[in-house]
Design a protein around this motif. Structure first.
Motif, PDB file in Angstrom:
ATOM      1  N   ILE A   5       0.864  -1.184   0.000  1.00  0.00           N
ATOM      2  CA  ILE A   5       0.000   0.000   0.000  1.00  0.00           C
ATOM      3  C   ILE A   5       0.896   1.229   0.000  1.00  0.00           C
ATOM      4  O   ILE A   5       1.844   1.309   0.778  1.00  0.00           O
ATOM      5  CB  ILE A   5      -0.920   0.020   1.229  1.00  0.00           C
ATOM      6  N   ASN A   6       0.585   2.127  -0.880  1.00  0.00           N
ATOM      7  CA  ASN A   6       1.268   3.418  -0.882  1.00  0.00           C
ATOM      8  C   ASN A   6       0.374   4.379  -0.096  1.00  0.00           C
ATOM      9  O   ASN A   6      -0.596   4.910  -0.635  1.00  0.00           O
ATOM     10  CB  ASN A   6       1.478   3.906  -2.324  1.00  0.00           C
ATOM     11  N   PRO A   7       0.676   4.574   1.177  1.00  0.00           N
ATOM     12  CA  PRO A   7      -0.210   5.390   2.021  1.00  0.00           C
ATOM     13  C   PRO A   7      -0.441   6.799   1.484  1.00  0.00           C
ATOM     14  O   PRO A   7      -1.557   7.306   1.558  1.00  0.00           O
ATOM     15  CB  PRO A   7       0.503   5.434   3.373  1.00  0.00           C
ATOM     16  N   ASN A   8       0.614   7.417   0.957  1.00  0.00           N
ATOM     17  CA  ASN A   8       0.450   8.781   0.452  1.00  0.00           C
ATOM     18  C   ASN A   8      -0.499   8.823  -0.735  1.00  0.00           C
ATOM     19  O   ASN A   8      -1.355   9.704  -0.829  1.00  0.00           O
ATOM     20  CB  ASN A   8       1.809   9.381   0.066  1.00  0.00           C
ATOM     21  N   ALA A   9      -0.349   7.877  -1.646  1.00  0.00           N
ATOM     22  CA  ALA A   9      -1.226   7.836  -2.825  1.00  0.00           C
ATOM     23  C   ALA A   9      -2.662   7.558  -2.411  1.00  0.00           C
ATOM     24  O   ALA A   9      -3.603   8.185  -2.922  1.00  0.00           O
ATOM     25  CB  ALA A   9      -0.739   6.793  -3.819  1.00  0.00           C
ATOM     26  N   ALA A  10      -2.852   6.625  -1.487  1.00  0.00           N
ATOM     27  CA  ALA A  10      -4.209   6.286  -1.047  1.00  0.00           C
ATOM     28  C   ALA A  10      -4.854   7.463  -0.324  1.00  0.00           C
ATOM     29  O   ALA A  10      -6.034   7.758  -0.535  1.00  0.00           O
ATOM     30  CB  ALA A  10      -4.172   5.049  -0.141  1.00  0.00           C
ATOM     31  N   THR A  11      -4.085   8.140   0.509  1.00  0.00           N
ATOM     32  CA  THR A  11      -4.615   9.310   1.216  1.00  0.00           C
ATOM     33  C   THR A  11      -4.935  10.435   0.231  1.00  0.00           C
ATOM     34  O   THR A  11      -5.954  11.114   0.364  1.00  0.00           O
ATOM     35  CB  THR A  11      -3.611   9.787   2.281  1.00  0.00           C
ATOM     36  N   VAL A  81      -5.931   2.353   4.937  1.00  0.00           N
ATOM     37  CA  VAL A  81      -4.534   2.776   5.057  1.00  0.00           C
ATOM     38  C   VAL A  81      -4.107   2.726   6.521  1.00  0.00           C
ATOM     39  O   VAL A  81      -3.046   2.186   6.858  1.00  0.00           O
ATOM     40  CB  VAL A  81      -4.330   4.189   4.473  1.00  0.00           C
ATOM     41  N   ASP A  82      -4.927   3.292   7.395  1.00  0.00           N
ATOM     42  CA  ASP A  82      -4.591   3.302   8.820  1.00  0.00           C
ATOM     43  C   ASP A  82      -4.417   1.887   9.363  1.00  0.00           C
ATOM     44  O   ASP A  82      -3.463   1.605  10.087  1.00  0.00           O
ATOM     45  CB  ASP A  82      -5.671   4.029   9.627  1.00  0.00           C
ATOM     46  N   GLN A  83      -5.331   1.003   9.012  1.00  0.00           N
ATOM     47  CA  GLN A  83      -5.252  -0.373   9.498  1.00  0.00           C
ATOM     48  C   GLN A  83      -4.046  -1.105   8.923  1.00  0.00           C
ATOM     49  O   GLN A  83      -3.384  -1.873   9.629  1.00  0.00           O
ATOM     50  CB  GLN A  83      -6.548  -1.132   9.165  1.00  0.00           C
ATOM     51  N   LEU A  85      -1.209   0.241   7.943  1.00  0.00           N
ATOM     52  CA  LEU A  85      -0.018   0.773   8.600  1.00  0.00           C
ATOM     53  C   LEU A  85       0.112   0.241  10.025  1.00  0.00           C
ATOM     54  O   LEU A  85       1.207  -0.108  10.474  1.00  0.00           O
ATOM     55  CB  LEU A  85      -0.042   2.306   8.593  1.00  0.00           C
ATOM     56  N   LYS A  86      -0.990   0.177  10.712  1.00  0.00           N
ATOM     57  CA  LYS A  86      -0.988  -0.362  12.070  1.00  0.00           C
ATOM     58  C   LYS A  86      -0.555  -1.822  12.057  1.00  0.00           C
ATOM     59  O   LYS A  86       0.286  -2.236  12.861  1.00  0.00           O
ATOM     60  CB  LYS A  86      -2.383  -0.220  12.680  1.00  0.00           C
ATOM     61  N   TYR A  87      -1.108  -2.593  11.147  1.00  0.00           N
ATOM     62  CA  TYR A  87      -0.751  -4.007  11.053  1.00  0.00           C
ATOM     63  C   TYR A  87       0.713  -4.184  10.706  1.00  0.00           C
ATOM     64  O   TYR A  87       1.403  -5.018  11.299  1.00  0.00           O
ATOM     65  CB  TYR A  87      -1.635  -4.693   9.992  1.00  0.00           C
ATOM     66  N   SER A  88       1.217  -3.401   9.763  1.00  0.00           N
ATOM     67  CA  SER A  88       2.603  -3.559   9.345  1.00  0.00           C
ATOM     68  C   SER A  88       3.579  -3.150  10.446  1.00  0.00           C
ATOM     69  O   SER A  88       4.681  -3.679  10.539  1.00  0.00           O
ATOM     70  CB  SER A  88       2.894  -2.772   8.064  1.00  0.00           C
ATOM     71  N   SER A  89       3.181  -2.222  11.300  1.00  0.00           N
ATOM     72  CA  SER A  89       4.070  -1.817  12.389  1.00  0.00           C
ATOM     73  C   SER A  89       4.079  -2.830  13.533  1.00  0.00           C
ATOM     74  O   SER A  89       5.012  -2.882  14.325  1.00  0.00           O
ATOM     75  CB  SER A  89       3.703  -0.436  12.911  1.00  0.00           C
ATOM     76  N   GLU A  90       3.046  -3.665  13.609  1.00  0.00           N
ATOM     77  CA  GLU A  90       2.971  -4.690  14.655  1.00  0.00           C
ATOM     78  C   GLU A  90       3.790  -5.921  14.288  1.00  0.00           C
ATOM     79  O   GLU A  90       4.162  -6.701  15.144  1.00  0.00           O
ATOM     80  CB  GLU A  90       1.520  -5.087  14.908  1.00  0.00           C
ATOM     81  N   ASN A  91       4.019  -6.099  12.999  1.00  0.00           N
ATOM     82  CA  ASN A  91       4.730  -7.319  12.551  1.00  0.00           C
ATOM     83  C   ASN A  91       6.108  -7.027  12.075  1.00  0.00           C
ATOM     84  O   ASN A  91       6.622  -6.127  11.744  1.00  0.00           O
ATOM     85  CB  ASN A  91       3.938  -7.993  11.425  1.00  0.00           C
TER      86      ASN A  91
END
Length: 91
Positions: A5-11, A81-83, A85-91
């Motif tokens: 996921i490209n967070p900036n593009a999605a946002t 996007v938020d979810q 990012l949250k998931y990727s930071s947990e793993n």
């Protein structure tokens, strides 16, 4: 499964959706004013009655529903996007 996921593009996409919805709402409000001014209630021709009835249904029900769905799409995109990012930071 790997998801990228490209967070900036999605946002940015979500912001563009919001902008499009705002522009459409403003334009439709302008159109509603023009229809109301130019086809007043006292005009009784089959054409004017049909236009006003169809517009009333469209503007009163279909437009708000479509705008709400588009706003929900932007909200869902931001939440995804938020979810992610949250998931990727947990793993």
């Amino acid at each position: 499964m790997n998801i990228t996921i490209n967070p900036n593009a999605a946002t940015d996409d979500a912001s563009q959706i919001d902008s499009i919805v705002t522009t459409m709402e403003e334009s439709l409000e302008t159109l509603n004013g023009a229809i109301t001014r130019n086809i007043p209630n006292g005009v009784q021709t089959s054409w004017s009655e049909t236009v006003r009835e169809n517009w009333s249904t469209y503007y009163g029900a279909d437009v708000p529903a479509a705008m709400a769905d588009m706003k929900l799409s932007a909200t869902n995109l931001r939440m995804a996007v938020d979810q992610a990012l949250k998931y990727s930071s947990e793993n």
